[in-house]
Every structure is written in structure tokens, then in C-alpha cells.
Design a protein around this motif. Structure first.
Motif, PDB file in Angstrom:
ATOM      1  N   ASN A   3       0.805  -1.170  -0.026  1.00  0.00           N
ATOM      2  CA  ASN A   3       0.018   0.050  -0.151  1.00  0.00           C
ATOM      3  C   ASN A   3       0.934   1.286   0.007  1.00  0.00           C
ATOM      4  O   ASN A   3       0.503   2.489  -0.454  1.00  0.00           O
ATOM      5  N   GLY A   4       2.166   1.218   0.322  1.00  0.00           N
ATOM      6  CA  GLY A   4       2.818   2.494   0.396  1.00  0.00           C
ATOM      7  C   GLY A   4       3.537   2.786  -0.785  1.00  0.00           C
ATOM      8  O   GLY A   4       4.504   3.574  -1.100  1.00  0.00           O
ATOM      9  N   VAL A   5       3.539   1.973  -1.776  1.00  0.00           N
ATOM     10  CA  VAL A   5       4.245   2.104  -3.167  1.00  0.00           C
ATOM     11  C   VAL A   5       3.557   3.505  -3.729  1.00  0.00           C
ATOM     12  O   VAL A   5       2.475   3.393  -3.980  1.00  0.00           O
ATOM     13  N   PRO A   6       4.486   4.400  -4.256  1.00  0.00           N
ATOM     14  CA  PRO A   6       3.926   5.692  -4.687  1.00  0.00           C
ATOM     15  C   PRO A   6       3.653   5.220  -6.226  1.00  0.00           C
ATOM     16  O   PRO A   6       4.099   4.371  -6.861  1.00  0.00           O
ATOM     17  N   LEU A   7       2.542   5.883  -6.877  1.00  0.00           N
ATOM     18  CA  LEU A   7       1.851   5.558  -8.055  1.00  0.00           C
ATOM     19  C   LEU A   7       3.121   5.856  -9.194  1.00  0.00           C
ATOM     20  O   LEU A   7       3.176   5.084 -10.032  1.00  0.00           O
ATOM     21  N   ARG A   8       3.982   6.778  -9.029  1.00  0.00           N
ATOM     22  CA  ARG A   8       5.076   6.954  -9.940  1.00  0.00           C
ATOM     23  C   ARG A   8       6.015   5.915 -10.012  1.00  0.00           C
ATOM     24  O   ARG A   8       6.515   5.760 -11.057  1.00  0.00           O
ATOM     25  N   GLN A   9       5.980   4.767  -9.366  1.00  0.00           N
ATOM     26  CA  GLN A   9       7.005   3.618  -9.384  1.00  0.00           C
ATOM     27  C   GLN A   9       6.162   2.604  -9.802  1.00  0.00           C
ATOM     28  O   GLN A   9       6.805   1.610 -10.096  1.00  0.00           O
ATOM     29  N   LEU A  10       4.741   2.604 -10.332  1.00  0.00           N
ATOM     30  CA  LEU A  10       4.192   1.383 -10.780  1.00  0.00           C
ATOM     31  C   LEU A  10       4.153   1.659 -12.407  1.00  0.00           C
ATOM     32  O   LEU A  10       4.086   2.799 -12.900  1.00  0.00           O
ATOM     33  N   THR A  11       4.304   0.554 -12.953  1.00  0.00           N
ATOM     34  CA  THR A  11       3.877   0.326 -14.568  1.00  0.00           C
ATOM     35  C   THR A  11       2.482  -0.086 -14.616  1.00  0.00           C
ATOM     36  O   THR A  11       2.341  -1.436 -14.078  1.00  0.00           O
ATOM     37  N   ILE A  12       1.624   0.596 -14.904  1.00  0.00           N
ATOM     38  CA  ILE A  12       0.017  -0.036 -14.992  1.00  0.00           C
ATOM     39  C   ILE A  12      -0.229  -0.084 -16.393  1.00  0.00           C
ATOM     40  O   ILE A  12      -0.317   0.572 -17.358  1.00  0.00           O
ATOM     41  N   PRO A  13      -0.538  -1.462 -16.413  1.00  0.00           N
ATOM     42  CA  PRO A  13      -0.964  -2.053 -17.980  1.00  0.00           C
ATOM     43  C   PRO A  13      -2.225  -1.336 -18.651  1.00  0.00           C
ATOM     44  O   PRO A  13      -3.256  -1.249 -17.635  1.00  0.00           O
ATOM     45  N   GLY A  14      -2.220  -1.055 -19.820  1.00  0.00           N
ATOM     46  CA  GLY A  14      -3.189  -0.443 -20.402  1.00  0.00           C
ATOM     47  C   GLY A  14      -3.690  -0.697 -21.637  1.00  0.00           C
ATOM     48  O   GLY A  14      -2.656  -1.307 -22.243  1.00  0.00           O
ATOM     49  N   THR A  15      -4.598   0.041 -22.201  1.00  0.00           N
ATOM     50  CA  THR A  15      -5.093  -0.682 -23.725  1.00  0.00           C
ATOM     51  C   THR A  15      -5.382   0.773 -24.400  1.00  0.00           C
ATOM     52  O   THR A  15      -5.869   1.486 -23.687  1.00  0.00           O
ATOM     53  N   HIS A  16      -4.970   0.812 -25.530  1.00  0.00           N
ATOM     54  CA  HIS A  16      -5.315   1.853 -26.471  1.00  0.00           C
ATOM     55  C   HIS A  16      -6.533   1.751 -26.939  1.00  0.00           C
ATOM     56  O   HIS A  16      -6.976   0.702 -27.499  1.00  0.00           O
ATOM     57  N   SER A  17      -7.527   2.799 -26.914  1.00  0.00           N
ATOM     58  CA  SER A  17      -8.832   2.890 -27.285  1.00  0.00           C
ATOM     59  C   SER A  17      -9.459   1.475 -27.086  1.00  0.00           C
ATOM     60  O   SER A  17      -9.741   0.469 -27.733  1.00  0.00           O
ATOM     61  N   SER A  18      -9.565   1.555 -25.656  1.00  0.00           N
ATOM     62  CA  SER A  18     -10.209   0.331 -25.221  1.00  0.00           C
ATOM     63  C   SER A  18     -11.454  -0.166 -25.561  1.00  0.00           C
ATOM     64  O   SER A  18     -11.516  -1.649 -25.556  1.00  0.00           O
ATOM     65  N   MET A  19     -12.212   0.588 -25.898  1.00  0.00           N
ATOM     66  CA  MET A  19     -13.536   0.007 -26.300  1.00  0.00           C
ATOM     67  C   MET A  19     -13.632  -0.397 -28.055  1.00  0.00           C
ATOM     68  O   MET A  19     -14.779  -0.933 -28.462  1.00  0.00           O
ATOM     69  N   SER A  20     -12.662  -0.216 -28.849  1.00  0.00           N
ATOM     70  CA  SER A  20     -12.796  -0.463 -30.139  1.00  0.00           C
ATOM     71  C   SER A  20     -12.476  -1.846 -30.329  1.00  0.00           C
ATOM     72  O   SER A  20     -11.244  -2.432 -30.434  1.00  0.00           O
TER      73      SER A  20
END
Length: 122
Positions: free
Chosen positions: A39-56
């Protein structure tokens, strides 16, 4: 220039052959990966997986398809950063890929995300 194109094609072919490159994530599940984070990990230290144009997801053919899986499957696969493209139109927020309406509005997207978070709160 031709050498660069050939390298790109060769590299793309190699990547597609690897199991990490997958247009159909329907069988991969990683719903709770964020629960393992401190819980103490700063957001700037995370690599968050994402999708491009998620609804397409291909409703209008390959020219407008960037995803092979529905939003609920993307979330179940571990995607946490969503690229949702909506605009205000006649008191609603329809989702678009470029000029194409994707047959869903922002309310439908938020319902899918809310259902996922209710099932997997961590």
C-alpha cells in the motif's frame, strides 16, 4: 529505408509468435494482481498495464479495431489503464473510435468497471 522496413517486419513477426503478444486475452486471467502491491508504493513507481482505445473491439471492422477483447475481459486480464474516447452529444456521452460510434455510452463503460470493482475490490 528498405532495411528498416524489413527489420520491422521481421521483428513484428517474431513478437507475434511469442506468447506475450496476444490479441485474444480471453483465456488469461489476472484480476487481483494489484492486491499483491504494498500500500505504500507511490503511483510513480508503478507500471500500470493499459489498452489503447479500449472500447474499439472491431464492431466496424479491422480499420477501427484496436482490441480483440471486451472491456470486462480486458479488466479480468489485468488491464487497469483505460483509454475511453467519448464526447458530449444530445445530453449523452457516446464512445467513439475516430468518427465511428461504438454502440456504447460512458454509462455502460462505468457500469462494467463498477461491476468488476464490486467483484474484485482489491
Amino acid at each position: 529505408m528498405l532495411t528498416l522496413i524489413l527489420i520491422h517486419i521481421t521483428l513484428f513477426s517474431y513478437i507475434r509468435a511469442q506468447s506475450l503478444y496476444n490479441h485474444n486475452s480471453a483465456s488469461y486471467r489476472n484480476q487481483t494482481w494489484m492486491s499483491t502491491l504494498d500500500n505504500g508504493v507511490p503511483l510513480r513507481q508503478l507500471t500500470i498495464p493499459g489498452t489503447h482505445s479500449s472500447m474499439s473491439t472491431g464492431t466496424w471492422g479491422d480499420a477501427f479495431q484496436t482490441q480483440a477483447s471486451s472491456l470486462s475481459i480486458q479488466l479480468a486480464s489485468g488491464i487497469r489503464a483505460l483509454d475511453i474516447r467519448c464526447r458530449h452529444y444530445q445530453n449523452g456521452f457516446p464512445i467513439h473510435e475516430r468518427l465511428v460510434y461504438l454502440n456504447v455510452d460512458l454509462g455502460g463503460v462505468l457500469t462494467t468497471v463498477q461491476n468488476f470493482l464490486t467483484t474484485y475490490p482489491s
